[in-house]
Design an enzyme around this catalytic site. Structure first.
Site, mmCIF file in Angstrom:
data_model
loop_
_atom_site.group_PDB
_atom_site.id
_atom_site.type_symbol
_atom_site.label_atom_id
_atom_site.label_comp_id
_atom_site.label_asym_id
_atom_site.label_seq_id
_atom_site.Cartn_x
_atom_site.Cartn_y
_atom_site.Cartn_z
ATOM 1 C CB CYS A 89 -3.987 67.255 18.768
ATOM 2 S SG CYS A 89 -4.662 68.965 19.159
ATOM 3 C CD GLU B 180 -6.081 79.309 20.767
ATOM 4 O OE1 GLU B 180 -7.175 79.057 20.552
ATOM 5 O OE2 GLU B 180 -5.566 78.875 21.828
HETATM 6 N N1 LIG Z 1 -7.527 76.182 21.904
HETATM 7 C C1 LIG Z 1 -6.310 75.468 21.082
HETATM 8 C C2 LIG Z 1 -6.710 74.002 21.755
HETATM 9 C C3 LIG Z 1 -5.126 73.250 21.636
HETATM 10 C C4 LIG Z 1 -5.089 72.221 22.392
HETATM 11 O O1 LIG Z 1 -5.806 71.864 23.533
HETATM 12 N N2 LIG Z 1 -4.097 71.189 22.183
HETATM 13 C C5 LIG Z 1 -3.986 70.010 22.923
HETATM 14 C C6 LIG Z 1 -3.638 68.693 22.211
HETATM 15 S S1 LIG Z 1 -5.157 68.274 21.532
HETATM 16 C C7 LIG Z 1 -2.756 70.442 23.816
HETATM 17 O O2 LIG Z 1 -1.738 70.914 23.198
HETATM 18 N N3 LIG Z 1 -2.520 69.964 24.908
HETATM 19 C C8 LIG Z 1 -1.301 70.105 25.732
HETATM 20 C C9 LIG Z 1 -1.961 70.297 27.204
HETATM 21 O O3 LIG Z 1 -3.051 70.212 27.691
HETATM 22 O O4 LIG Z 1 -0.980 70.275 28.221
HETATM 23 C C10 LIG Z 1 -6.403 75.499 19.669
HETATM 24 O O5 LIG Z 1 -7.327 75.561 19.171
HETATM 25 O O6 LIG Z 1 -5.499 75.422 19.176
#
Ligand SMILES: N[C@@H](CCC(=O)N[C@@H](CS)C(=O)NCC(=O)O)C(=O)O
Length: 282
Positions: A37, A97
Site C-alpha cells: 500500500c 488517513e
Molecule cells: N485516504 C487513505 C487511503 C488508504 C487506502 O486506500 N488504503 C488501502 C490500501 S492501499 C486499503 O486499506 N484498502 C482497503 C479497501 O479498499 O478495502 C489514506 O490516505 O490513508
C-alpha cells in the site's frame, strides 16, 4: 471482498521485510500496514525519517477483521495506534488517513537530537506552500495515477489521454520544485517528497502494464519540457535512493503481481472502485 484482493502476497519482502522485522517487537506505537500500500509507505517513510520507535503489524485490509474495524471504522491501512496515558493504565487510540498520520508523527516526535529536523519548513509561508504541493499530489497526481493504471478499452477516455493527464500533473509539480534540488524544497527531504515517493516507486508499473509505458521523454527528447523532465529525473533519483524509501519497499515482482488487478481494472479495492465511479478517493 472476493478472492481478487485476498490473493496478495501475505508479507513484506526484500528490504521492507528487514525493516518490518526490526520493528516486530511489541510497542505502544503500532503501525498497521499492508506492504503493497502506497498510503502505508508514506507513514512508514515518516517513521523511518524521524527514527521513531514503533511496531509494524502487517494486515490484509481487504479481509476486514473485527479487531481492525474497531480501530478504524473505514477499514483502511495505514492505521496508527497511538499510546495515550490514561492515568495509571496506558491505552491506545487510533489515527488514520496517511497524510494526517504523517503530520501527527512529525509534530509529536519533534526532538531534533533523536528525530532530526521537522519534515516541514519552519517558515509559515514556506510551510503553507509545501501544503499546496502536498494537496496537488493527493488531489491531482494520485487520482490520475489510478485513472491511467485502471485504463481499459471499455473506458470513456483513451490511454493517451490518461497518460497525458498524469504527465501534465507531474510537470506542474516539478516546475514548482526548487531549481537547485535535489528534493522538492531543495537540499532538505520534506513532507512533499514523502507524499509522492510511494507512487514514484510504482511508476515502473506503467512500463509493465500499459502500452507505450509511462511516457516520460528520454533525455534530450523533451522538447519545450526538457528542463522540467531533467529536473524530474534529479528529483526521482534522489527520492528513489533515499534510505527511508528503499527500506520500506518490497520486491518489485510482488508489486507487479499486486497491481495486475488494477491494470486489468478488476480489483474491488476502495481506491479502485472510487476511480471507476469517478468519485473522490477514500
Ligand atoms: N485516504 C487513505 C487511503 C488508504 C487506502 O486506500 N488504503 C488501502 C490500501 S492501499 C486499503 O486499506 N484498502 C482497503 C479497501 O479498499 O478495502 C489514506 O490516505 O490513508
Amino acid at each position: 471482498m472476493g478472492s481478487v484482493d485476498t490473493s496478495l502476497h501475505a508479507h513484506t519482502s526484500g528490504r521492507a521485510a528487514v525493516y518490518a522485522e526490526k520493528h516486530s517487537v511489541t510497542h505502544p506505537l503500532i503501525l498497521y500496514g499492508g506492504w503493497f500500500c502506497p498510503f502505508v509507505q508514506r507513514a512508514w517513510i515518516t517513521l523511518h525519517e524521524k527514527n521513531i520507535d514503533h511496531q509494524y503489524f502487517e494486515i490484509n485490509p481487504y479481509k476486514k477483521e473485527a479487531e481492525f474495524l474497531a480501530l478504524n471504522p473505514r477499514g483502511l491501512v495505514p492505521t496508527l495506534a497511538v499510546p495515550v496515558d490514561k492515568g495509571s493504565r496506558p491505552d491506545q487510540k487510533p489515527l488514520y488517513e496517511s497524510s494526517v498520520i504523517c503530520e501527527y508523527l512529525d509534530e509529536v516526535y519533534a526532538d531534533e537530537s533523536s528525530n532530526g529536523p521537522s519534515l516541514y519548513p519552519v517558515d509559515a509561508y514556506e510551510k503553507a506552500r509545501a501544503r499546496i504541493w502536498i494537496d496537488h499530489v493527493s488531489g491531482k497526481i494520485i487520482p490520475a495515477f489510478y485513472r491511467f493504471m485502471q485504463h481499459t478499452d471499455a473506458k470513456a477516455y483513451t490511454l493517451d489521454e490518461a497518460r497525458a493527464e498524469l504527465l501534465g500533473h507531474l510537470k506542474t509539480f516539478i516546475r514548482e520544485a526548487d531549481p537547485k534540488g535535489p528534493f522538492f524544497l531543495g537540499s532538505q527531504f520534506s513532507m512533499v517528497d514523502v507524499m509522492l515517493a510511494p507512487w514514484l516507486c510504482r511508476l515502473f508499473l506503467f512500463d509493465v502494464y500499459k502500452q507505450g509505458g509511462l511516457g516520460v521523454p528520454a533525455r534530450g527528447e523533451g522538447g519545450e519540457d526538457e528542463n522540467a523532465w531533467n529536473r524530474w529525473r534529479v528529483w526521482a533519483d534522489a527520492v528513489e535512493n533515499r534510505e527511508s524509501v528503499l527500506d520500506t519497499l518490497s520486491e518489485r515482482d510482488h508489486y507487479v503481481d499486486a497491481y495486475k488487478r488494477y491494470a486489468e481494472d478488476t480489483t474491488q479495492s476502495g481506491v479502485a472502485k472510487a476511480t471507476r465511479e469517478g468519485r473522490r478517493l477514500p
